[in-house]
Design a protein around this motif. Sequence first.
Motif, PDB file in Angstrom:
ATOM      1  N   THR A   1      17.531  -8.480 -15.124  1.00  0.00           N
ATOM      2  CA  THR A   1      15.920  -8.578 -15.018  1.00  0.00           C
ATOM      3  C   THR A   1      15.422  -6.903 -14.792  1.00  0.00           C
TER       4      THR A   1
ATOM      5  N   PHE B   1      15.806  -9.855 -19.314  1.00  0.00           N
ATOM      6  CA  PHE B   1      15.006 -11.013 -18.722  1.00  0.00           C
ATOM      7  C   PHE B   1      13.961 -10.462 -17.641  1.00  0.00           C
TER       8      PHE B   1
ATOM      9  N   SER C   1      11.722 -13.042 -11.724  1.00  0.00           N
ATOM     10  CA  SER C   1      11.070 -14.357 -11.658  1.00  0.00           C
ATOM     11  C   SER C   1      10.269 -14.294 -10.290  1.00  0.00           C
TER      12      SER C   1
ATOM     13  N   GLU D   1       5.977 -18.760 -15.667  1.00  0.00           N
ATOM     14  CA  GLU D   1       6.685 -19.330 -17.162  1.00  0.00           C
ATOM     15  C   GLU D   1       7.788 -18.664 -17.647  1.00  0.00           C
ATOM     16  N   ASP D   2       7.598 -17.149 -17.350  1.00  0.00           N
ATOM     17  CA  ASP D   2       8.770 -16.408 -18.201  1.00  0.00           C
ATOM     18  C   ASP D   2       9.624 -15.946 -17.398  1.00  0.00           C
TER      19      ASP D   2
ATOM     20  N   PHE E   1      13.016 -15.538 -15.294  1.00  0.00           N
ATOM     21  CA  PHE E   1      14.382 -15.647 -15.596  1.00  0.00           C
ATOM     22  C   PHE E   1      15.289 -16.816 -15.106  1.00  0.00           C
TER      23      PHE E   1
ATOM     24  N   VAL F   1      14.811 -19.805 -17.687  1.00  0.00           N
ATOM     25  CA  VAL F   1      15.574 -19.570 -19.035  1.00  0.00           C
ATOM     26  C   VAL F   1      16.807 -20.501 -18.923  1.00  0.00           C
TER      27      VAL F   1
ATOM     28  N   THR G   1      20.345 -21.841 -18.867  1.00  0.00           N
ATOM     29  CA  THR G   1      21.562 -21.067 -18.736  1.00  0.00           C
ATOM     30  C   THR G   1      22.337 -20.849 -19.865  1.00  0.00           C
TER      31      THR G   1
ATOM     32  N   LYS H   1      21.330 -20.090 -22.942  1.00  0.00           N
ATOM     33  CA  LYS H   1      20.493 -19.137 -23.566  1.00  0.00           C
ATOM     34  C   LYS H   1      20.495 -17.725 -22.881  1.00  0.00           C
ATOM     35  N   ALA H   2      20.488 -17.913 -21.407  1.00  0.00           N
ATOM     36  CA  ALA H   2      20.504 -16.500 -20.586  1.00  0.00           C
ATOM     37  C   ALA H   2      21.753 -16.104 -20.487  1.00  0.00           C
TER      38      ALA H   2
ATOM     39  N   LYS I   1      20.446 -17.367 -10.575  1.00  0.00           N
ATOM     40  CA  LYS I   1      20.478 -17.391 -11.736  1.00  0.00           C
ATOM     41  C   LYS I   1      21.671 -16.723 -12.383  1.00  0.00           C
TER      42      LYS I   1
END
Length: 282
Positions: free
Chosen positions: A34, A79, A82, A98-99, A101, A104, A106, A108-109, A141
């Motif tokens: 991030t 990303f 958070s 909502e956005d 990290f 997201v 797992t 996709k991340a 994450k």
Amino acid sequence: MCVHAHPDDESSKGAATMARYSREGIEVLVVTCTGGERGDVLNPKMDRPEVQADLPRIRNEEMARAREILGVEQHWLGFVDSGLPDGWLPGSDIPLPEDAFYLVPTEKAAAPLVEIMRSYRPHVVTTYDEEGGYPHPDHVKCHEVSIEAFGAAGDPDRYPDRGEAWQPLKLYYGHSFGKARIEAMHYALLEAGLESPYGAWLDGDWARDKSERVTTRVECAEYFPVRDAALKAHATQVDPEGFWFAVPGEIQQRAWPTEDYELVDSHVPSTLPEDDLFAGLR
């Protein structure tokens, strides 16, 4: 490849190891998940409204200075930070943006990290343990996507659109703040007639201490000054007169001259304990 949650994490966790290997001619890549957009300004000297308003750009510039000092390459995973709401723990019902990290999925991340692993082709990957090192949503994450990517990168049937399969050979968790290390620092300071900032730490709850999980201690005391310079480059996050620099460098080098890791997966034989992340690969 060293996978981290935010800019500045690479300089506070394993930085001297990276500096050592870089200067030995090993290519080192930091992946930053991030941008640290929701971090606070933790250095009182930088705590100004204009800094907070421009924090994403400033943290990007700080990261550029730190990677130059460490002698590493760096890639942003892209990303969004958070944040860390008061009282948040994994599984809690405290909401995140909502956005974030952390929210997201797992797979996709992990997809862009799989792509980077397949293109960069690291032999060794370091990341955080199952608790993220400490319970910050982005650190947790970061662990999850690192595990997913390490397991998937070598499998051509997974993420087939993310490049030719490549299997990294060793995976480590960093363990920077075990009780044994803190005790060593504490007593070294007292023996030198200096005040220790660790007394309250040692009086705390060490039920989750992971010192016994360390398998690999990398000698890198020579590079502690490089580590400290990289950490100071993150000027919004670190007070150069604060806690991180309360222990004189020569005491740190004498009391605990290594950075410590746990080997959690290996595709090559290696005898434990190790003193090198590349044991079995040289």
